[in-house]
Design an enzyme around this catalytic site. Structure first.
Site, short mmCIF file in Angstrom:
data_model
loop_
_atom_site.label_atom_id
_atom_site.label_comp_id
_atom_site.label_asym_id
_atom_site.label_seq_id
_atom_site.Cartn_x
_atom_site.Cartn_y
_atom_site.Cartn_z
CG HIS A 77 8.48 -16.37 -29.96
ND1 HIS A 77 9.88 -16.39 -29.89
CD2 HIS A 77 8.01 -17.13 -30.45
CE1 HIS A 77 10.17 -17.27 -30.62
NE2 HIS A 77 9.11 -17.89 -31.22
CG ASP A 80 12.57 -11.88 -31.34
OD1 ASP A 80 13.44 -10.96 -31.31
OD2 ASP A 80 13.05 -12.90 -31.22
#
Length: 107
Positions: A77, A80
């Site tokens: 995450h 990202d």
């Protein structure tokens, strides 16, 4: 997961998110033909990405030295968010330039 890894993850998320926010502000400034402000916001976005790059480089250095970092959903995450910030900054630079060119042609 230890606190140091969580600090890396949160740093990447925070700086990636900041970079994206500044990039959006740059586009909004360009829409209003405020290219000085747009440039300021792009520079802020680049600074946030530089901070994220330093965090990531430290993590990669530790990995190269044999201190392995667990890859988990939090780390994915965080990466990202970083890539999203980079993408938004790159696109914002292009969009600001486009607005500047349109503004010059309309004068």
């Amino acid at each position: 997961m230890n606190d140091d890894v969580m600090k890396v993850i949160m740093g990447l998320i925070m700086e990636g998110g900041n970079a994206k926010s500044f990039a959006i502000k740059a586009i909004n400034a360009a829409k209003e033909n405020d290219f000085v402000e747009a440039d300021k916001q792009i520079k802020k976005s680049e600074k946030a990405l530089g901070n994220a790059h330093n965090i990531q480089t430290n993590m990669l250095t530790k990995e190269a030295q044999g201190e392995h970092t667990e890859v988990n959903l939090y780390m994915v995450h965080a990466q990202d968010w970083l890539m999203t910030g980079i993408t938004f900054k790159d696109l914002a630079k292009e969009i600001v330039e486009l607005y500047e060119n349109l503004n010059q042609k309309n004068k």
